[in-house]
Scaffold this motif. Structure first.
Motif, short mmCIF file in Angstrom:
data_model
loop_
_atom_site.label_atom_id
_atom_site.label_comp_id
_atom_site.label_asym_id
_atom_site.label_seq_id
_atom_site.Cartn_x
_atom_site.Cartn_y
_atom_site.Cartn_z
N UNK A 25 0.82 -1.22 0.00
CA UNK A 25 0.00 0.00 0.00
C UNK A 25 0.86 1.27 0.00
N UNK A 26 2.04 1.18 -0.57
CA UNK A 26 2.84 2.37 -0.84
C UNK A 26 2.41 2.89 -2.21
N UNK A 27 1.89 4.09 -2.25
CA UNK A 27 1.38 4.66 -3.49
C UNK A 27 2.53 5.30 -4.27
N UNK A 28 2.67 4.91 -5.53
CA UNK A 28 3.74 5.46 -6.37
C UNK A 28 3.13 6.10 -7.61
N UNK A 29 3.29 7.41 -7.74
CA UNK A 29 2.85 8.14 -8.93
C UNK A 29 4.07 8.35 -9.83
N UNK A 30 4.18 7.57 -10.89
CA UNK A 30 5.28 7.73 -11.83
C UNK A 30 4.82 8.56 -13.03
N UNK A 31 5.79 9.15 -13.73
CA UNK A 31 5.44 10.05 -14.82
C UNK A 31 4.69 11.27 -14.31
N UNK A 32 4.98 11.63 -13.05
CA UNK A 32 4.27 12.74 -12.40
C UNK A 32 5.25 13.86 -12.06
N UNK A 33 4.85 15.07 -12.29
CA UNK A 33 5.72 16.23 -12.07
C UNK A 33 5.17 17.09 -10.92
N UNK A 34 6.03 17.34 -9.92
CA UNK A 34 5.65 18.24 -8.84
C UNK A 34 5.60 19.67 -9.37
N UNK A 35 4.57 20.42 -8.98
CA UNK A 35 4.46 21.83 -9.35
C UNK A 35 4.88 22.66 -8.14
N UNK A 36 6.16 23.10 -8.10
CA UNK A 36 6.69 23.76 -6.89
C UNK A 36 5.89 24.96 -6.43
N UNK A 37 5.33 25.70 -7.39
CA UNK A 37 4.60 26.92 -7.02
C UNK A 37 3.31 26.62 -6.28
N UNK A 38 2.86 25.37 -6.30
CA UNK A 38 1.62 25.00 -5.62
C UNK A 38 1.85 24.46 -4.20
N UNK A 39 3.11 24.32 -3.82
CA UNK A 39 3.42 23.71 -2.53
C UNK A 39 3.16 24.71 -1.41
N UNK A 40 2.42 24.27 -0.40
CA UNK A 40 2.18 25.09 0.78
C UNK A 40 2.34 24.22 2.02
N UNK A 41 2.80 24.84 3.09
CA UNK A 41 3.02 24.11 4.34
C UNK A 41 2.64 24.98 5.52
N UNK A 42 2.05 24.35 6.54
CA UNK A 42 1.72 25.07 7.76
C UNK A 42 2.02 24.16 8.95
#
Length: 483
Positions: free
Chosen positions: A244-261
């Protein structure tokens, strides 16, 4: 000012092994390290991460102890105890490195080393290193700051290593980590998003999943561990999905959408032209490592930096005849055992030994220490075909290996790629239990240019896991005996 035959900048597995070899060859040697002896491998990489992986593996095994006929109740994770064990092993090994420096009469300077003068002319020395901020000559890994110390060298070996590569544009937040910060986590997160499905990302995914975290991997390539053989990648993806480890391959992170709190991290990834939102308690960035080529005065030498790494010839010498470079700082296979061999090659080149040269990448074993383990050496099947070889392939499953069943770990296989005309072993690829412990046999076969039948006819002890190598080698000629 003390003068040395060889000064080494960096006390990791490349630097301290180079220092020992220099001392063996009778050279007056000094080593400069700004943090702790053992470098990234001992303190932020190989050893601490594998210690955590071992605890994770044991925890997972104890949870399924009933399958071994053992009833164990109330098995709980003491992550503080896991970290304490990790710290104890690191301290023990660091003490061992310090002992080796004393045993070989190598002067250790603790602090920041900077090249303040460099010249290619002969003389009493060819350059000067200034050490600041440390304990001075003979200093341990920590101590009161001392006045700057200058040391002269005839030849210099740069072994400054690398650091985790970061993704530009990500917010500064403690919940967004590299592997350095992840080692300092005081608790296992409930969920984690791992950006990068290479060796480091896969190891952390396996470890944290066994510790109980919900894990999602985002990998830009079309498969996990894209530098490994495609069959190995597919098997790893299958086994991770089973866990149950989810792996999204062929996927690109969109850095400008990253938010953290204070509660977690939210990102968007793009896959097949569509955007998907992901959230987790923490995010781990594992997208490779950047060479440490700045901040120690390399520009004062004739050495050249190309594509972010120091350019060297096969003897590890730079464009400056008295400056050599080894390990992660020269790029290539950024592995501790490669750095050590390059360190030996650099020293032996300085000393005029004719056989001195860097290791052939085709003969270097590569290992990934998750569950299951991965190990490989030589060409993948596709790379061999692309290189013009007509190949034959042998493949053997751990399900037919008695010792694997005894261990309760029978997933995976060994795959052999050989030249169909000569039988020469071109590559060996493994996924399964403890394969990192016997990939060395395959590396030896590569080194001595053995054929698959020579290795296949070698007597492997039974019952062992390593007998699978013989079966896979025989399997390339459809002569496997066990299935």
């Amino acid at each position: 000012m003390n003068h040395y035959d060889i000064v080494i900048l960096g006390g990791g597995p490349g630097g301290y092994i180079a220092a020992i070899r220099a001392a063996q060859l009778g050279k007056k040697t000094a080593l400069v390290e700004k943090e702790k002896l053992g470098g990234t491998c001992l303190h932020k990489g190989c050893i601490p991460s594998k210690t955590l992986l071992r605890s994770a593996e044991l925890f997972e095994t104890m949870k399924r102890s009933l399958s071994f006929g053992i009833k164990a109740e109330g098995v709980e994770l003491d992550y503080g105890g896991v970290l304490a064990r990790k710290d104890g092993i690191v301290k023990q090994l660091e003490a061992g490195v310090r002992f080796l420096m004393k045993k070989n009469e190598i002067d250790v300077y603790s602090g920041n080393g900077e090249i303040v003068e460099a010249a290619s002319s002969s003389g009493e020395y060819n350059g000067i290193i200034e050490v600041t901020g440390g304990a001075g000559e003979g200093g341990e890994s920590a101590g009161e700051p001392q006045a700057p110390v200058r040391i002269g060298y005839r030849d210099l070996i740069v072994a400054t290593g690398s650091r985790p590569r970061r993704i530009p544009g990500l917010p500064e937040n403690e919940r967004i980590m590299t592997s350095d910060e992840a080692l300092a986590m005081e608790a296992v997160p409930a969920s984690i998003l791992i950006v990068g499905g290479g060796a480091i990302g896969v190891e952390w995914a396996s470890m944290l999943s066994d510790f109980g975290a919900q894990v999602t991997i985002v990998e830009a390539a079309d498969r996990l561990v894209p530098s490994e053989d495609a069959d190995v990648s597919r098997e790893l993806a299958r086994l991770f999905a089973k866990r149950k480890i989810k792996a999204l391959t062929g996927a690109k992170l969109l850095p400008e959408t990253v938010s953290a709190d204070g509660t977690g991290v939210t990102v968007q990834v793009e896959k097949n032209g569509k955007s998907e939102s992901l959230s987790a308690e923490r995010m781990l960035v594992s997208v490779g490592r950047a060479a440490n080529v700045e901040g120690f005065g390399l520009e004062r030498t004739l050495a050249q930096v190309e594509r972010g790494v120091i350019a060297v010839d096969p003897t590890m010498r730079t464009a400056d005849p008295h400056v050599y470079a080894i390990g992660d700082v020269v790029g290539g296979l950024q592995l501790a055992h490669v750095a050590s061999h390059e360190g030996v090659a650099a020293v032996e080149s300085i000393c005029g030994l004719e056989e001195a040269h860097s290791p052939d990448p085709a003969n270097v074993p590569k290992c990934v220490y998750g569950r299951p383990e991965l190990a490989s050496v030589g060409l993948t099947e596709q790379a061999a075909i692309d290189g013009g070889y007509a190949v034959k392939v042998g493949k053997f499953s751990f399900k037919a290996i008695g010792k694997a069943l005894v261990f309760g770990e029978s997933d995976g296989f060994v795959k052999v790629v050989a030249d169909i005309k000569t039988g020469a072993v071109l590559g060996v690829h493994m996924i399964g239990p403890h394969v990192t412990d016997f990939i060395g046999e395959a590396a030896l076969a590569q080194l001595v240019e053995a054929t698959n039948m020579q290795v296949g006819r070698m007597i492997h002890p039974h019952p062992t896991l390593s007998e699978i190598i013989g079966e896979a080698m025989l399997g390339a000629d459809k002569l496997a005996l066990g299935m």
